[in-house]
Write a protein that holds these residues in place. Sequence first.
Motif, short mmCIF file in Angstrom:
data_model
loop_
_atom_site.label_atom_id
_atom_site.label_comp_id
_atom_site.label_asym_id
_atom_site.label_seq_id
_atom_site.Cartn_x
_atom_site.Cartn_y
_atom_site.Cartn_z
N GLU A 339 0.84 -1.20 0.00
CA GLU A 339 0.00 0.00 0.00
C GLU A 339 0.87 1.25 0.00
O GLU A 339 1.93 1.30 0.63
N VAL A 340 0.41 2.27 -0.72
CA VAL A 340 1.07 3.57 -0.74
C VAL A 340 0.03 4.63 -0.43
O VAL A 340 -1.00 4.71 -1.12
N ASP A 341 0.24 5.42 0.62
CA ASP A 341 -0.66 6.52 0.96
C ASP A 341 -0.17 7.79 0.28
O ASP A 341 0.99 8.19 0.45
N ARG A 342 -1.06 8.44 -0.49
CA ARG A 342 -0.68 9.64 -1.23
C ARG A 342 -1.51 10.83 -0.77
O ARG A 342 -2.72 10.71 -0.51
N TYR A 343 -0.85 11.99 -0.70
CA TYR A 343 -1.49 13.24 -0.28
C TYR A 343 -1.13 14.34 -1.27
O TYR A 343 -0.03 14.36 -1.84
N ARG A 344 -2.07 15.27 -1.46
CA ARG A 344 -1.84 16.39 -2.36
C ARG A 344 -1.62 17.65 -1.53
O ARG A 344 -2.45 18.02 -0.69
N LEU A 345 -0.48 18.32 -1.76
CA LEU A 345 -0.14 19.54 -1.04
C LEU A 345 -0.07 20.70 -2.02
O LEU A 345 0.68 20.65 -3.00
N ALA A 346 -0.88 21.74 -1.80
CA ALA A 346 -0.86 22.92 -2.66
C ALA A 346 0.38 23.76 -2.36
O ALA A 346 0.63 24.12 -1.20
N VAL A 347 1.17 24.05 -3.40
CA VAL A 347 2.42 24.78 -3.23
C VAL A 347 2.52 25.89 -4.26
O VAL A 347 1.76 25.93 -5.23
N LYS A 348 3.51 26.79 -4.07
CA LYS A 348 3.77 27.87 -5.01
C LYS A 348 5.26 27.90 -5.32
O LYS A 348 6.09 27.51 -4.50
N THR A 349 5.58 28.39 -6.50
CA THR A 349 6.97 28.49 -6.94
C THR A 349 7.81 29.26 -5.93
O THR A 349 7.40 30.33 -5.46
N GLY A 350 8.96 28.70 -5.58
CA GLY A 350 9.88 29.36 -4.67
C GLY A 350 9.67 29.05 -3.20
O GLY A 350 10.53 29.37 -2.39
N GLU A 351 8.55 28.45 -2.84
CA GLU A 351 8.32 28.12 -1.44
C GLU A 351 9.26 26.99 -0.99
O GLU A 351 9.70 26.17 -1.79
N LYS A 352 9.53 26.97 0.31
CA LYS A 352 10.30 25.89 0.91
C LYS A 352 9.41 25.17 1.92
O LYS A 352 8.77 25.81 2.76
N TRP A 353 9.41 23.85 1.83
CA TRP A 353 8.56 23.04 2.70
C TRP A 353 9.41 21.99 3.42
O TRP A 353 10.30 21.39 2.82
N LEU A 354 9.09 21.79 4.68
CA LEU A 354 9.66 20.69 5.44
C LEU A 354 8.56 19.65 5.63
O LEU A 354 7.49 19.95 6.17
#
Length: 792
Positions: A339-354
């Motif tokens: 099984e693989v759990d997938r999530y969609r995260l809304a992002v914008k160009t240039g952002e940094k996410w941890l």
Amino acid sequence: MKPPIRAARLVAALFLVTAPALSAPLVKSIRPLGARRGTTFMLTLRGREITPGSELVTDLPGTITRLAPPRDMKAPDTELPFLVVLGTDAPVGLYTVRLRNADGISNLALLSVGDFPEIENKKEPAGGDGMERPARLSTPPVVVSSTLAEAERDVYRFTAQAGQALVFEVEARRLGSAIDPVVRVEDGRGRELAANDDAPGLGGDCRVEVRFQSAGEYRVVVADTRFSGQEQNFYRLKVGSYLYADGIFPAGWQRGKEVEATLFGGNLPKPVTVRPALNLPPGRRFTNVALPVPAGSAGSLPLQFAVGDLPERLEPEGSGPRDLEPDTIVNGRISRPDEVDRYRLAVKTGEKWLIEVEAARLETSRMGAYLALADGSGKVLASAVDAGGLNLQKEFSFTPPERGVDPKLLFHVPSGLTDLVVSVEEITRRGGPGYVYRLRATRRYEEFSLESAAPFINIPAGGRAVVSMRVNRDTYAGPIQLSVANLGADLSVEGGHVPAGAREGLLVLTAKPDASPAIRRLEIWGEALSSDREPIRRRAAAVGLVTPVKGARRDVTARRLGMELAAGIARPAPLDLEVSERAIKLVQGLETSVTLRVSRSLPARAPIRVEGERPGGIDVNIRGGALEAGKSALAVQLSAGVTASTGVFDVALQARADAGGRQVIVTSPCITVDLVRAFSLEIPSDRIALARGGTVELTGKVYRQYPYQEVVGLRVEDLPLDVTCGAVEVPASDSAFRLEFRAGPGAEPGDYAVRLAATGKMQGRKEAKDYTIPDRVLHLKIAGAPSASAGK
């Protein structure tokens, strides 16, 4: 009253790093290691400086009476008994025990409270083959306490009936023991029926259940998988027919909120739903979740349940990518293999996410997590298996954290990406109810965490103590300021400077002469500014207790006990220290001195040894020495390596002496050190415009830090073809310099990055190499026609 259980040595050497003013009480062992609720027993603490007037500080739910120490002991102050009456409603679990007296507080020991009768293992002498003779085990349910010496195996004989099911569980690591236990069940001929090393949810301890096919004699064997001769080598073997769970979902929830948690697995006939109590103070990171069972049948200790301050949610239903909300913890699990759990995260160009997953650190999950980030087409952009794979990207130059057990990714959103697909899976493609995880995504990507180096401190009344804090630089490399939020009226604090890149910092706590003897629970924080000038504030964690483990990289700790650092107040010290400087500037490659003044009530001939206390990993040497009889002052030298990292940090001086056979360790006021380069350059602009066939001058100044007064040489590197700039030397008596750039007719027009390198002599160094500072990058623009001079 039950017979006392054989002593087990608890938690010793690392507690001495707290540098008490006098020898604080040290608990080396307690007996018994556990007790049955609803019983009366004698709790005996053994150790050092355990005086008859010591007070027992514990959260045991019962009545406690101090007893007189035995008169026949050669050293009566090394053992102290207490009479404990436990109530029948005492919750099953682990409870803390420590001592307090005029010299401060001791280390913590843990005592296990359960439902079963308690006995000790009275081992028979080994035979000629060196093997232990099997001991007869009482009729289950029963708990037997014992110790293991290196390759020793404890063997217990017992009788089982046909069809009988018994659980064999060892408590060791959960109690603070250094052994890594393994349990084996064998038939009468020594053939293995079942074995276990690490069981889910037990934090390194082991458990196995066996249903016996026929009646007869059997054996259970307990050993240390390391065979390493641990000093703290105790354990408790629990045998009985009882229910237990080996997993919980969700594995945590938000503080003060309500959630239904499901206990599952183990030998439960079906999952059990409970409501954990989450109205906990901010200092608690975990709570206990016990399996509801009838009184008298509780066997296993409660499972740990994480408690945090962010909003939490359960993994949404559905097969496609689910929305992932920033700064919201998602509690999910890999319910089936592949099984693989997938999530969609809304992002914008240039952002940094941890983006990080917590699984193995929970100790209640079977999961080894794999984390991946992809675009909408399924192209993998980044992935990680554990913290050793943290993607810091080129803009972060500091060293990644030590390899860990859970994955995290720092991701810089490329141009055009609006949706990031986050996938979580099990690295071995397995799955099931126990493969649980907690997922978080945040734009607060610059992270660090703090942890105390010692589990407690003692501060002498009218004196000081050093608190050493460790910094885990997750994705933040800048300076940090430490502070204590709840000092009260009779404590004050100095220091707390952690320079950029450093992984330790020091605080110096001072107690007023009339400070209350009550134990403090210190709340320590670290504050910083992100690269966007946004404040970062993180609360430090305490290690609770520390047990050294020979042959292992990590010691046994009990972070579940809370986030506050315990601090005791000790009697005034017979020494008092003052320093000539509270703030000094130290130059790379050079040294300076601080005068330490000592006033004492000790005999004038008592030797005093002066040493320095500095944060680990900082290339600074503190040279103290012995204070001669009749002297009251000593010059202490501080020197820095030529490549020592610059920044502001703190040190303290400590004086050690003997006071009537007891060691005295006294701390000076905090000394704040500003470690700087020997010199720096000042130029009006980093940009130089030069035309073919022309010249331009760059002027500037050399600023030297006293006492550095040497010649400084300057040269420009990486010049393009047909462009020259002569090297210059700035005399020790001058600071101004002038560099002349010349472009020949063949110089190619364009923009170039060149380096301004500066070197100087460093008198007194054994090496022949010059002292250097980091190169200064200059931006050189060459045009096709002559240009006026720049940089003047």
